[in-house]
Design an enzyme around this catalytic site. Sequence first.
Site, PDB file in Angstrom:
ATOM      1  N   ARG A 240       0.845  -1.189   0.000  1.00  0.00           N
ATOM      2  CA  ARG A 240       0.000   0.000   0.000  1.00  0.00           C
ATOM      3  C   ARG A 240       0.881   1.240   0.000  1.00  0.00           C
ATOM      4  NH1 ARG A 240      -3.581  -2.756  -1.514  1.00  0.00           N
ATOM      5  NH2 ARG A 240      -5.652  -3.043  -0.626  1.00  0.00           N
ATOM      6  N   GLU A 269      -4.202   7.198  -5.434  1.00  0.00           N
ATOM      7  CA  GLU A 269      -4.605   6.271  -6.501  1.00  0.00           C
ATOM      8  C   GLU A 269      -6.065   6.514  -6.847  1.00  0.00           C
ATOM      9  OE1 GLU A 269      -3.843   2.199  -5.581  1.00  0.00           O
ATOM     10  OE2 GLU A 269      -1.775   2.545  -5.027  1.00  0.00           O
ATOM     11  N   HIS A 287      -1.019  -0.234  -9.732  1.00  0.00           N
ATOM     12  CA  HIS A 287      -1.697  -1.118  -8.766  1.00  0.00           C
ATOM     13  C   HIS A 287      -2.354  -2.316  -9.475  1.00  0.00           C
ATOM     14  CE1 HIS A 287      -3.801  -1.244  -4.578  1.00  0.00           C
ATOM     15  NE2 HIS A 287      -3.654  -2.459  -5.070  1.00  0.00           N
TER      16      HIS A 287
HETATM   17  C1  DGY Z   1      -5.711  -6.219  -2.558  1.00  0.00           C
HETATM   18  O1  DGY Z   1      -6.365  -7.253  -2.704  1.00  0.00           O
HETATM   19  O2  DGY Z   1      -5.588  -5.674  -1.463  1.00  0.00           O
HETATM   20  C2  DGY Z   1      -5.094  -5.638  -3.778  1.00  0.00           C
HETATM   21  O3  DGY Z   1      -4.337  -4.525  -3.480  1.00  0.00           O
HETATM   22  C3  DGY Z   1      -6.148  -5.295  -4.818  1.00  0.00           C
HETATM   23  O4  DGY Z   1      -7.151  -4.571  -4.256  1.00  0.00           O
END
Ligand code: DGY
Length: 321
Positions: A240, A269, A287
């Site tokens: 993240r 994002e 992402h």
């Molecule tokens: C997650 O599953 O957390 C990925 O980042 C996609 O959302």
Amino acid sequence: MTDKPVLLIPRKLAPAVLARAQATYDVILNEDDHVMTRDELVAACQNVDAVLPCHSEHFNAEVVAALPARLKIIANHSVGVDHVDLGAAKARGIVVTNTPDVLSDATAEIAMLCMLGAARRGSEGDRMVREGRWNFWSPAFMVGRQVTGRRFGVLGMGRVGQITADRARGFGMEIHYHNRSRLSPDKEKGAIFHDTVESLLAVSDVLSLHCPSTPETTGLINARTLDLLPERAILVNTARGALVDEDALVTALKSGRLFAAGLDVFRDEPGGNPALADLDNVFMLPHIGSATFETRDAMGFRALDNLDAFFAGDAPVDRLV
Ligand code: DGY
């Protein structure tokens, strides 16, 4: 009129997932797949029993407070749940689930892509050839860092961290990790445990982030911690964006203190960070860690398994609150 539970699916899911959802639920779709505003999301949730969101739908305390009493479950199509205020959901008796395990392989693959893209100057080289600027070659040209035999630091040795470590072993890397608790020897597979973040950082030629985004981990990678890394280390973030202070990262990359970064996630994002985009030594992706056909199906099916269990009166396997 049917007596099927009404399910809001705010993003475009894989066709097989949608077909299965429609067989069991009265599905409400967001036809053009736009990111709903907070007000749209709240309005769309008003007459539904369940919602199957992605990390792009933010169920903060304010949104959770505005959900109707009939909405009983938020079955996320993601492993990360930092977009949901779990405390607020729990207080309202709303069940929250996620989709662990099924995206670990895909995310580990993208971590390797980010590592190699950063180490071997992937963006710089790609742009040069694509833009017709490749007019020179020499042994001194586009020299990058080799990862073979280097130390691979995993911050957060959960499911994704463990599989990523396995992939890095394939490059002959020595695995180091920090985790809240030490793994058992069969899971550790010879990896070297560090009981502090600082100790891990000091030996990480490549540091790969795999911890969840929480108030405690926000900004964990900052000017102080970046300075603990070995000279010319590489940072990989497929977890993240909130884990990293991006201003400090830009400074470390500009100074050459950090050799490069491979990033699949950003503070903002969609969009990313223009200051990072300006740097040649950043390899960036939008992402897409879990964005494979196989994994999208598996994530959707896992979210539906959780919903099906809930509406059958059973405990969803991935219930968080
Ligand atoms: C997650 O599953 O957390 C990925 O980042 C996609 O959302």
